[in-house]
Motif scaffolding. Structure first.
Motif, PDB file in Angstrom:
ATOM      1  N   GLU A  77       0.848  -1.183   0.000  1.00 50.21           N
ATOM      2  CA  GLU A  77       0.000   0.000   0.000  1.00 50.21           C
ATOM      3  C   GLU A  77       0.890   1.241   0.000  1.00 50.21           C
ATOM      4  OE1 GLU A  77      -3.245  -0.147  -0.157  1.00 50.21           O
ATOM      5  OE2 GLU A  77      -3.542  -2.296   0.229  1.00 50.21           O
ATOM      6  N   VAL A  78       0.729   2.082  -1.014  1.00 49.69           N
ATOM      7  CA  VAL A  78       1.418   3.362  -1.087  1.00 49.69           C
ATOM      8  C   VAL A  78       0.357   4.429  -1.292  1.00 49.69           C
ATOM      9  CG1 VAL A  78       3.494   2.290  -2.063  1.00 49.69           C
ATOM     10  CG2 VAL A  78       1.785   3.280  -3.599  1.00 49.69           C
ATOM     11  N   PRO A  79       0.672   5.697  -1.042  1.00 47.76           N
ATOM     12  CA  PRO A  79      -0.345   6.740  -1.225  1.00 47.76           C
ATOM     13  C   PRO A  79      -0.951   6.716  -2.622  1.00 47.76           C
ATOM     14  CG  PRO A  79       1.529   7.634  -0.020  1.00 47.76           C
ATOM     15  CD  PRO A  79       1.928   6.247  -0.466  1.00 47.76           C
ATOM     16  N   GLY A  80      -2.245   6.450  -2.700  1.00 45.28           N
ATOM     17  CA  GLY A  80      -2.954   6.480  -3.964  1.00 45.28           C
ATOM     18  C   GLY A  80      -3.012   5.179  -4.731  1.00 45.28           C
ATOM     19  N   ALA A  81      -2.344   4.135  -4.238  1.00 50.21           N
ATOM     20  CA  ALA A  81      -2.319   2.887  -5.020  1.00 50.21           C
ATOM     21  C   ALA A  81      -2.003   1.686  -4.133  1.00 50.21           C
ATOM     22  CB  ALA A  81      -1.290   2.973  -6.143  1.00 50.21           C
ATOM     23  N   PRO A 134      -8.032   9.767  -8.316  1.00 49.80           N
ATOM     24  CA  PRO A 134      -7.823  10.110  -9.731  1.00 49.80           C
ATOM     25  C   PRO A 134      -6.749   9.238 -10.373  1.00 49.80           C
ATOM     26  CG  PRO A 134      -7.833  12.088  -8.339  1.00 49.80           C
ATOM     27  CD  PRO A 134      -7.797  10.916  -7.416  1.00 49.80           C
ATOM     28  N   ARG A 135      -6.899   9.004 -11.663  1.00 45.03           N
ATOM     29  CA  ARG A 135      -5.920   8.208 -12.394  1.00 45.03           C
ATOM     30  C   ARG A 135      -4.590   8.950 -12.424  1.00 45.03           C
ATOM     31  NH1 ARG A 135      -6.736   3.771 -15.117  1.00 45.03           N
ATOM     32  NH2 ARG A 135      -8.999   4.076 -15.178  1.00 45.03           N
ATOM     33  N   PRO A 136      -3.482   8.302 -12.060  1.00 49.45           N
ATOM     34  CA  PRO A 136      -2.204   9.011 -11.947  1.00 49.45           C
ATOM     35  C   PRO A 136      -1.496   9.177 -13.282  1.00 49.45           C
ATOM     36  CG  PRO A 136      -1.924   6.734 -11.270  1.00 49.45           C
ATOM     37  CD  PRO A 136      -3.390   6.910 -11.590  1.00 49.45           C
ATOM     38  N   GLY A 137      -0.921  10.345 -13.501  1.00 50.41           N
ATOM     39  CA  GLY A 137      -0.077  10.581 -14.652  1.00 50.41           C
ATOM     40  C   GLY A 137       1.321  10.043 -14.421  1.00 50.41           C
ATOM     41  N   ILE A 138       2.227  10.377 -15.315  1.00 48.34           N
ATOM     42  CA  ILE A 138       3.587   9.838 -15.268  1.00 48.34           C
ATOM     43  C   ILE A 138       4.303  10.275 -13.997  1.00 48.34           C
ATOM     44  CG2 ILE A 138       5.849   9.978 -16.393  1.00 48.34           C
ATOM     45  CD1 ILE A 138       4.268  10.105 -19.084  1.00 48.34           C
ATOM     46  N   GLY A 139       4.227  11.559 -13.661  1.00 52.52           N
ATOM     47  CA  GLY A 139       4.902  12.046 -12.461  1.00 52.52           C
ATOM     48  C   GLY A 139       4.342  11.453 -11.185  1.00 52.52           C
ATOM     49  N   THR A 140       3.022  11.318 -11.118  1.00 50.76           N
ATOM     50  CA  THR A 140       2.399  10.739  -9.917  1.00 50.76           C
ATOM     51  C   THR A 140       2.739   9.263  -9.795  1.00 50.76           C
ATOM     52  OG1 THR A 140       0.599  12.332 -10.108  1.00 50.76           O
ATOM     53  CG2 THR A 140       0.222  10.432  -8.695  1.00 50.76           C
ATOM     54  N   GLN A 141       2.770   8.540 -10.916  1.00 50.06           N
ATOM     55  CA  GLN A 141       3.188   7.144 -10.863  1.00 50.06           C
ATOM     56  C   GLN A 141       4.625   7.029 -10.351  1.00 50.06           C
ATOM     57  OE1 GLN A 141       2.357   4.607 -14.267  1.00 50.06           O
ATOM     58  NE2 GLN A 141       0.705   5.959 -14.914  1.00 50.06           N
ATOM     59  N   ALA A 142       5.478   7.946 -10.781  1.00 44.91           N
ATOM     60  CA  ALA A 142       6.867   7.936 -10.304  1.00 44.91           C
ATOM     61  C   ALA A 142       6.920   8.089  -8.792  1.00 44.91           C
ATOM     62  CB  ALA A 142       7.650   9.056 -10.986  1.00 44.91           C
ATOM     63  N   MET A 188       4.665   7.135  -6.707  1.00 42.70           N
ATOM     64  CA  MET A 188       4.186   5.881  -6.117  1.00 42.70           C
ATOM     65  C   MET A 188       5.276   4.810  -6.131  1.00 42.70           C
ATOM     66  SD  MET A 188       0.374   5.863  -7.815  1.00 42.70           S
ATOM     67  CE  MET A 188      -0.928   6.945  -7.217  1.00 42.70           C
ATOM     68  N   ILE A 189       6.028   4.722  -7.244  1.00 45.24           N
ATOM     69  CA  ILE A 189       7.151   3.775  -7.289  1.00 45.24           C
ATOM     70  C   ILE A 189       8.221   4.182  -6.287  1.00 45.24           C
ATOM     71  CG2 ILE A 189       8.906   2.727  -8.759  1.00 45.24           C
ATOM     72  CD1 ILE A 189       6.103   1.945  -9.577  1.00 45.24           C
ATOM     73  N   ALA A 190       8.450   5.480  -6.139  1.00 41.87           N
ATOM     74  CA  ALA A 190       9.418   5.967  -5.154  1.00 41.87           C
ATOM     75  C   ALA A 190       8.995   5.546  -3.738  1.00 41.87           C
ATOM     76  CB  ALA A 190       9.545   7.482  -5.239  1.00 41.87           C
ATOM     77  N   ALA A 191       7.696   5.631  -3.459  1.00 43.81           N
ATOM     78  CA  ALA A 191       7.197   5.215  -2.145  1.00 43.81           C
ATOM     79  C   ALA A 191       7.446   3.730  -1.908  1.00 43.81           C
ATOM     80  CB  ALA A 191       5.716   5.544  -2.020  1.00 43.81           C
ATOM     81  N   LEU A 192       7.321   2.916  -2.961  1.00 38.84           N
ATOM     82  CA  LEU A 192       7.605   1.489  -2.827  1.00 38.84           C
ATOM     83  C   LEU A 192       9.087   1.262  -2.546  1.00 38.84           C
ATOM     84  CD1 LEU A 192       6.637  -1.482  -3.070  1.00 38.84           C
ATOM     85  CD2 LEU A 192       7.242  -1.350  -5.500  1.00 38.84           C
ATOM     86  N   ILE A 193       9.963   1.970  -3.235  1.00 36.98           N
ATOM     87  CA  ILE A 193      11.402   1.841  -2.989  1.00 36.98           C
ATOM     88  C   ILE A 193      11.718   2.167  -1.533  1.00 36.98           C
ATOM     89  CG2 ILE A 193      13.647   2.899  -3.523  1.00 36.98           C
ATOM     90  CD1 ILE A 193      12.683   3.170  -6.428  1.00 36.98           C
ATOM     91  N   GLU A 194      11.100   3.217  -1.009  1.00 38.20           N
ATOM     92  CA  GLU A 194      11.330   3.584   0.390  1.00 38.20           C
ATOM     93  C   GLU A 194      10.746   2.529   1.328  1.00 38.20           C
ATOM     94  OE1 GLU A 194      11.548   8.346   0.681  1.00 38.20           O
ATOM     95  OE2 GLU A 194       9.575   7.595   0.069  1.00 38.20           O
ATOM     96  N   GLN A 195       9.557   2.032   1.015  1.00 36.79           N
ATOM     97  CA  GLN A 195       8.916   1.036   1.884  1.00 36.79           C
ATOM     98  C   GLN A 195       9.734  -0.241   1.958  1.00 36.79           C
ATOM     99  OE1 GLN A 195       4.704  -1.386   1.817  1.00 36.79           O
ATOM    100  NE2 GLN A 195       4.621   0.806   1.399  1.00 36.79           N
TER     101      GLN A 195
END
Length: 321
Positions: A38-42, A100-108, A110-117
């Motif tokens: 679970e990350v913010p928004g996804a 809301p559906r995430p654009g390219i920057g927002t998806q980035a 979310m992936i960054a949040a996974l790397i940190e998690q």
């Protein structure tokens, strides 16, 4: 008047029911392979393989794809001596979104949040096709999180003309749900083989791509809606990203197939390599789906990127070059 409307309503229900059925069957053919975070928004579906104490690699797939695009032929060999994390981008594969559906920057983000998690120590971030755009955005916004970028046939520039194979995704937002549920899936079941051939060309499509490569998951209404959204917002987001390339602070390596028929290697490879300080570009024979069709060459290139980065930083990132 009521009779034709009734016929139309019944037909629409039938098409929507068929689309739902095909979507369920696709998910049965390609079930989740890993775990969820679970990350913010996804809620992100990811596969985490290889030694936990080994250098990490995070791999991000492209448009209409999912993480099996990497596990089909490539990631197993890298996981022999690296911790390899494959991620379904938000809204793709078995990852879901909230809000809301995430654009390219927002998806980035979310992936960054996974790397940190996952507490990854500066992984090499690998992005294929539109996943390359997400990787570029992540490295620009959060350079402290990654060791460098390895971009495979990336979308890295604003593209004025949508690749012909994806022209069917150019649906206006108000019509997108209706097309997704009533047209896209039935049409996709008839034209799917030709579409795959166009994406892979001039390389052949593996016979097991639908299952082992995750291709079946593109035949879902949610995949059409995600793809249509991303095609629509890509040009503006890529223009904003490209304007920042001179400020890059991490190493960037790009691999392209000379015969890529989806994205232009000169525009998205040569131009981008010239705009990013210190970026490198390697061209090989092949089309767009290099992680599947040219896995050996792609692995060898990735290992060279890792070795070059190890030499530059004075650390041992890999034992195999």
């Amino acid at each position: 008047m009521l009779f034709p409307l009734g016929i139309l309503g019944v037909a629409s229900l039938g098409l929507a029911g068929w689309s739902a059925y095909v979507g369920r069957k696709a998910e049965e053919m390609v079930p989740p392979d890993g775990q969820f975070a679970e990350v913010p928004g996804a809620r992100l579906h990811y596969v985490d393989t290889g030694p936990r104490d080994a250098p990490a690699i995070v791999m991000v797939h492209g448009l209409m794809g999912q993480l099996r695009n990497f596990s089909h032929s490539l990631s197993e060999w890298l996981a022999a001596d690296h911790r390899v994390i494959l991620v379904d981008r938000p809204g793709w594969g078995h990852s879901s979104i909230a809000g809301p559906r995430p654009g390219i920057g927002t998806q980035a983000a979310m992936i960054a949040a996974l790397i940190e998690q996952l507490e990854l120590d500066k992984p090499l971030l690998v992005g294929h096709s539109l996943g390359g755009a997400v990787a570029l955005a992540l490295a620009l916004d959060r350079p402290e999180l990654v060791r460098g970028l390895a971009l495979i046939a990336p979308l890295s520039q604003p593209v004025s003309t949508v690749p012909k194979v994806f022209a069917g995704l150019l649906a206006p937002q108000p019509l997108r749900p209706a097309i997704a549920w009533l047209i896209a899936v039935p049409a996709g079941t008839m034209s799917g083989a030709k579409v795959a051939q166009a994406v892979f060309a001039p390389d052949p499509v593996p016979a097991d791509f639908a299952t082992r490569g995750g291709g079946a998951l593109s035949l879902r209404p949610k995949s059409y809606m995600a793809g249509s959204f991303e095609i629509r917002i890509a040009a503006a987001e890529m223009a904003a990203l490209a304007a920042r390339y001179a400020s890059f602070r991490v190493p960037v390596a790009i691999l392209y197939g000379r015969e890529d028929q989806v994205l232009d290697p000169q525009l998205n490879g040569e131009k981008t390599a010239a705009e990013i300080p210190g970026a490198t570009l390697e061209l090989i024979a092949g089309g767009h789906m290099l992680p599947i069709t040219h896995a050996d060459e792609t692995e060898a290139w990735l290992r060279r990127v890792l070795a070059d980065d190890a030499q530059a930083t004075g650390g041992a990132l890999t034992d195999t070059v």
